[in-house]
Design an enzyme around this catalytic site. Sequence first.
Site, PDB file in Angstrom:
ATOM      1  CG  HIS A   1      -2.819  -0.417  -7.766  1.00  0.00           C
ATOM      2  ND1 HIS A   1      -3.323   0.281  -6.699  1.00  0.00           N
ATOM      3  CD2 HIS A   1      -2.830  -1.722  -7.385  1.00  0.00           C
ATOM      4  CE1 HIS A   1      -3.630  -0.547  -5.713  1.00  0.00           C
ATOM      5  NE2 HIS A   1      -3.338  -1.780  -6.107  1.00  0.00           N
TER       6      HIS A   1
ATOM      7  NE  ARG B   1      -4.201  -1.245  -0.348  1.00  0.00           N
ATOM      8  CZ  ARG B   1      -4.244  -2.153  -1.326  1.00  0.00           C
ATOM      9  NH1 ARG B   1      -3.178  -2.364  -2.079  1.00  0.00           N
ATOM     10  NH2 ARG B   1      -5.346  -2.841  -1.553  1.00  0.00           N
TER      11      ARG B   1
END
Length: 314
Positions: free
Chosen positions: A277, A229
């Site tokens: 991502h 993250r």
Amino acid sequence: MRITNILFTGRLVKELEGLLNLEETLKGRDLRFIAEDDVSLEDLNWADAYVAFHPVANFHFGNLKWVHSLGAGVDRYMDLGDRWPEEVLLTRTITSFGQKIGEYTLSYMLKELQNHDKFRDHQERGEWKMVAPRALDEVKVVVFGTGEIGQELARILAFFGVRVEGVSRSGAEKDHFCRVMSLEEIDDSCLRKADFIINTLPLTKETERLFDKRFFGRVNQAVFVNVGRGATVDHGALLDALNSGALKAAVLDVFEQEPLPADNPLWSHPGVTITPHISAITTPEEAVVCFLETLEAVESGGELWNRVDVGRGY
């Protein structure tokens, strides 16, 4: 627990609608497939199950019994904080993320070890210059996070002879790791000797800004890979570590703000590789399989291997 009214939203909503409308096991239930901006308070009050990557802007629990995240990360749900009712179940999608992240990470490790950038530079200059590659079995990797993704990543790397050490909240031993340390037990020697440091941790109160100035001050020419993250990393400290030489390079797939703003200095730093991502994308087909398996377990009282401990945040 019986689930009858299911609300789907988010970027996969159209694909999910096409796949799930064909599912015989969902006959007799009411399904709504709605774009995020169009989800109303009435929709949320109607639903007893909410399925999406994250809460919509006007999200509230209403009559919800179950929330299912279409991704592995649930930090956007955890941002709801103390508002989370004890009686509402939270589950997450777990598919082949470990395999995908293993392949992603291995590709950048090989790029570094096989000197791809150096040889490209030599080619552009017309230089015949030998630089010896390093073998994978000469490499030490420290993986932060020893859950499903971390274990599969360790398995893939260990197959090639990589020495893989793990760091987790508990420090409990896990398969495929030479050893596992708790966050408190990790020592400077471990970090100094690491060739690659790979973050797969979820975002929790304990992991927010874990990789900070103090942390990067303990490494020595490692390559840092973040597939966990974005908010676990202090990017200012990371840039300082790259500029000082403490970090050799950084491969970043996740960021606190996505898309990454165009004026962010990470874009232009020569030591940083940015990907949008994509290290472990949930496909519509995988999302459907995990959703249906979880629905069956929810209603039958079976084992929920993907249940999220709301108190811990993962």
